[in-house]
Every structure is written in C-alpha cells, then in structure tokens.
Design a protein around this motif. Structure first.
Motif, mmCIF file in Angstrom:
data_model
loop_
_atom_site.group_PDB
_atom_site.id
_atom_site.type_symbol
_atom_site.label_atom_id
_atom_site.label_comp_id
_atom_site.label_asym_id
_atom_site.label_seq_id
_atom_site.Cartn_x
_atom_site.Cartn_y
_atom_site.Cartn_z
ATOM 1 N N ASP A 20 0.828 -1.205 0.000
ATOM 2 C CA ASP A 20 0.000 0.000 0.000
ATOM 3 C C ASP A 20 0.863 1.256 0.000
ATOM 4 O O ASP A 20 1.720 1.434 0.869
ATOM 5 N N GLY A 21 0.644 2.129 -0.969
ATOM 6 C CA GLY A 21 1.378 3.382 -1.012
ATOM 7 C C GLY A 21 2.753 3.273 -1.630
ATOM 8 O O GLY A 21 3.435 4.285 -1.787
ATOM 9 N N THR A 22 3.168 2.062 -1.990
ATOM 10 C CA THR A 22 4.497 1.855 -2.569
ATOM 11 C C THR A 22 4.394 1.338 -3.999
ATOM 12 O O THR A 22 4.904 1.957 -4.929
ATOM 13 N N ILE A 23 3.729 0.205 -4.182
ATOM 14 C CA ILE A 23 3.539 -0.312 -5.541
ATOM 15 C C ILE A 23 2.087 -0.221 -5.991
ATOM 16 O O ILE A 23 1.814 -0.199 -7.191
ATOM 17 N N LEU A 24 1.156 -0.160 -5.039
ATOM 18 C CA LEU A 24 -0.265 -0.041 -5.378
ATOM 19 C C LEU A 24 -0.898 1.158 -4.682
ATOM 20 O O LEU A 24 -0.692 1.373 -3.481
ATOM 21 N N ASP A 25 -1.694 1.907 -5.437
ATOM 22 C CA ASP A 25 -2.502 2.985 -4.869
ATOM 23 C C ASP A 25 -3.835 2.374 -4.443
ATOM 24 O O ASP A 25 -4.740 2.190 -5.248
ATOM 25 N N THR A 26 -3.938 2.051 -3.173
ATOM 26 C CA THR A 26 -5.090 1.334 -2.619
ATOM 27 C C THR A 26 -6.008 2.229 -1.796
ATOM 28 O O THR A 26 -6.983 1.748 -1.213
ATOM 29 N N CYS A 91 -11.588 -4.946 -2.947
ATOM 30 C CA CYS A 91 -10.202 -4.484 -2.794
ATOM 31 C C CYS A 91 -9.564 -4.014 -4.095
ATOM 32 O O CYS A 91 -8.532 -3.326 -4.075
ATOM 33 N N ALA A 92 -10.167 -4.366 -5.230
ATOM 34 C CA ALA A 92 -9.574 -3.976 -6.514
ATOM 35 C C ALA A 92 -10.512 -3.113 -7.354
ATOM 36 O O ALA A 92 -10.307 -2.975 -8.561
ATOM 37 N N ASP A 93 -11.512 -2.511 -6.725
ATOM 38 C CA ASP A 93 -12.459 -1.690 -7.491
ATOM 39 C C ASP A 93 -11.765 -0.510 -8.164
ATOM 40 O O ASP A 93 -11.975 -0.231 -9.348
ATOM 41 N N ARG A 94 -10.960 0.224 -7.397
ATOM 42 C CA ARG A 94 -10.285 1.414 -7.937
ATOM 43 C C ARG A 94 -8.769 1.381 -7.704
ATOM 44 O O ARG A 94 -8.067 2.329 -8.059
ATOM 45 N N THR A 95 -8.297 0.310 -7.127
ATOM 46 C CA THR A 95 -6.861 0.157 -6.888
ATOM 47 C C THR A 95 -6.114 -0.004 -8.206
ATOM 48 O O THR A 95 -6.613 -0.630 -9.140
ATOM 49 N N LYS A 96 -4.914 0.551 -8.265
ATOM 50 C CA LYS A 96 -4.094 0.433 -9.479
ATOM 51 C C LYS A 96 -2.625 0.597 -9.112
ATOM 52 O O LYS A 96 -2.292 1.252 -8.120
ATOM 53 N N ALA A 125 -5.783 -10.199 1.301
ATOM 54 C CA ALA A 125 -5.797 -9.123 0.312
ATOM 55 C C ALA A 125 -4.465 -9.038 -0.433
ATOM 56 O O ALA A 125 -4.438 -8.756 -1.638
ATOM 57 N N VAL A 126 -3.363 -9.277 0.271
ATOM 58 C CA VAL A 126 -2.053 -9.263 -0.383
ATOM 59 C C VAL A 126 -1.999 -10.307 -1.493
ATOM 60 O O VAL A 126 -1.542 -10.031 -2.609
ATOM 61 N N GLN A 127 -2.481 -11.506 -1.204
ATOM 62 C CA GLN A 127 -2.449 -12.566 -2.215
ATOM 63 C C GLN A 127 -3.353 -12.235 -3.399
ATOM 64 O O GLN A 127 -2.979 -12.435 -4.566
ATOM 65 N N GLU A 128 -4.541 -11.713 -3.116
ATOM 66 C CA GLU A 128 -5.489 -11.359 -4.176
ATOM 67 C C GLU A 128 -4.924 -10.268 -5.080
ATOM 68 O O GLU A 128 -4.949 -10.385 -6.314
ATOM 69 N N LEU A 129 -4.413 -9.206 -4.482
ATOM 70 C CA LEU A 129 -3.919 -8.079 -5.269
ATOM 71 C C LEU A 129 -2.617 -8.420 -5.983
ATOM 72 O O LEU A 129 -2.393 -7.988 -7.123
ATOM 73 N N ASN A 130 -1.767 -9.182 -5.334
ATOM 74 C CA ASN A 130 -0.523 -9.588 -5.985
ATOM 75 C C ASN A 130 -0.810 -10.419 -7.230
ATOM 76 O O ASN A 130 -0.192 -10.224 -8.283
ATOM 77 N N GLN A 131 -1.765 -11.325 -7.125
ATOM 78 C CA GLN A 131 -2.114 -12.164 -8.268
ATOM 79 C C GLN A 131 -2.759 -11.346 -9.383
ATOM 80 O O GLN A 131 -2.492 -11.560 -10.569
ATOM 81 N N GLN A 132 -3.604 -10.392 -8.999
ATOM 82 C CA GLN A 132 -4.319 -9.613 -10.010
ATOM 83 C C GLN A 132 -3.410 -8.653 -10.765
ATOM 84 O O GLN A 132 -3.531 -8.502 -11.986
ATOM 85 N N TYR A 133 -2.491 -8.000 -10.037
ATOM 86 C CA TYR A 133 -1.699 -6.945 -10.664
ATOM 87 C C TYR A 133 -0.264 -7.344 -10.993
ATOM 88 O O TYR A 133 0.347 -6.746 -11.880
#
Length: 226
Positions: A20-26, A91-96, A125-133
């Motif tokens: 959060d705040g480093t590689i993803l804008d969450t 968790c991934a609605d607007r995250t990028k 959430a880390v696993q979900e977002l890491n896999q998605q992005y």
C-alpha cells in the motif's frame, strides 16, 4: 546519483516492496471499505486524509484509529470483521499500480533481481492483489498473519530472505512510511523510500529516511546501481 551501498555492492539481488502506497494505490478502496463498516456501526465516516494517516500498521490498528476512543472492544471486533468482508470483495475496485511500477518489476526480473512483497495488509488481500496486478512478477508475497509479528518487526522480511536464500546485505527494502524505515532498520537492510505514498517527505526525513525517490525510473536506478 546512485545511493552508496552500505555493504559496498553495486546492485541488489533482491528488492522487497511494501504494498500500500508503494507499488499499489489502494487508498480509495480502503477508504470505501472502512467507511462502509463505520456507517453500518453508526459512526461518522472518515475523510480520505484521515484514512491515509491511519494506514501502515495493519487492519486492526486502522479500525482502532478510525472509531471513537470510547468504542467497546467487541464493537471494534465486529467493525473489523465487516471491513474485511467488504474489502475482500472490493479491494480492486479502484486500486491500481503507481506509474511505472509494472515496468519496473519487469525490468528488475530481466536484470536478474528477485522481487517480493512484505505488507501489514491482511494476507488474504495481499495474495489477491498480488495475483491480479503482479502475476509472475513477484517471487514471494506475505501479508499480515495471525501469530506473526507485523512490521516494523523483521519477521516476515526474514522469512522472505530465508525462502529465497538471499543474504540481507544483498537485499533492499522499499516502502513509503515510517513503518518501512523501521522495518528495514530492524532487519539490518538498506532502505529506499518512495515519495508518492501515504506520508509527507518532511515527516519521512524526520523519521530517518536516508534516500527518497520520486519516480519508478529513479527507483530502478537505485536498485540496479545503474
């Protein structure tokens, strides 16, 4: 100018990133889920800048800071549960990813530098977002787990080092907050802080940040010693 390595090496073999705040804008999705849980509990919503300040020390601490000081413990627990339930879905609605981060990770891997995530965000959430992005771009991703001390304790960083069999002097920790500065210090590792995250530059400097970068391109140069 490239940072002088504490251990005299020219480039790192491993880059460990906060999420959060480093590689993803969450921020927007975290704000949305937090305010959903607060509203359901009958509490006032929090402004985005409040949420930004509250982040960095895990989901439980986020709730503790967001609710009124006299909120009963059992109600905090319920709010945390509802926050997690909502965030798991949204968790991934607007995250990028931040600008240039995906390309940075691709370049690091092409250069032979391994990559990992260590975050105080819930591991689900880390696993979900890491896999998605970042599918195929991280060797390891670890979030907050029950029974494991969260950052700034070095436990999860040490787990990554052990799993990937890389010495800490060959690794660098990258983050955006005072938690990350202290995590790197506690792990005995070099640290690079990014300016685009959830803390102000002056605050980070006061907390001991020795190197703050302003772009993914600058970060890549520091990691690879280019």
């Amino acid at each position: 100018m490239v940072m002088e390595r504490k251990y005299g090496i020219m480039s790192y073999k491993l880059a460990i990133f906060d999420m959060d705040g480093t590689i993803l804008d969450t921020l927007e999705d975290l704000e949305s889920s937090l305010n959903f849980a607060l509203t359901e509990a009958g509490f006032p919503v929090r402004k985005r800048e409040d949420v930004r300040r509250f982040l960095g020390n895990g989901m439980q601490r986020l709730i503790e800071l967001a609710v009124p000081s006299d909120c009963p413990e059992e109600k905090k627990t319920k709010i945390l549960e509802r926050f997690k339930e909502h965030y798991k879905i949204h968790c991934a609605d607007r995250t990028k990813p931040y600008d240039g981060i995906t390309e940075l990770l691709q370049d690091l891997r092409k250069s032979g530098c391994r990559t990992a995530v260590v975050s105080n965000k819930g591991d689900f959430a880390v696993q979900e977002l890491n896999q998605q992005y970042f599918a195929g771009l991280m060797d390891c991703a670890i979030g907050e787990k029950e029974g494991v001390r969260k950052k700034p304790a070095p436990d999860s960083v040490n787990e990554v080092l052990k799993k990937l069999q890389i010495d800490r002097q060959d690794a660098v920790y990258i983050g955006d907050s005072e938690v990350d500065i202290h995590t790197a210090k506690n792990a005995g590792m070099d640290c690079i802080i990014v300016s685009w995250g959830f803390r102000e530059r002056d605050f980070l400097t006061a907390q001991g940040a020795e190197l703050i970068v302003d772009s993914a391109e600058e970060l890549e140069r520091q990691i690879l010693g280019a």
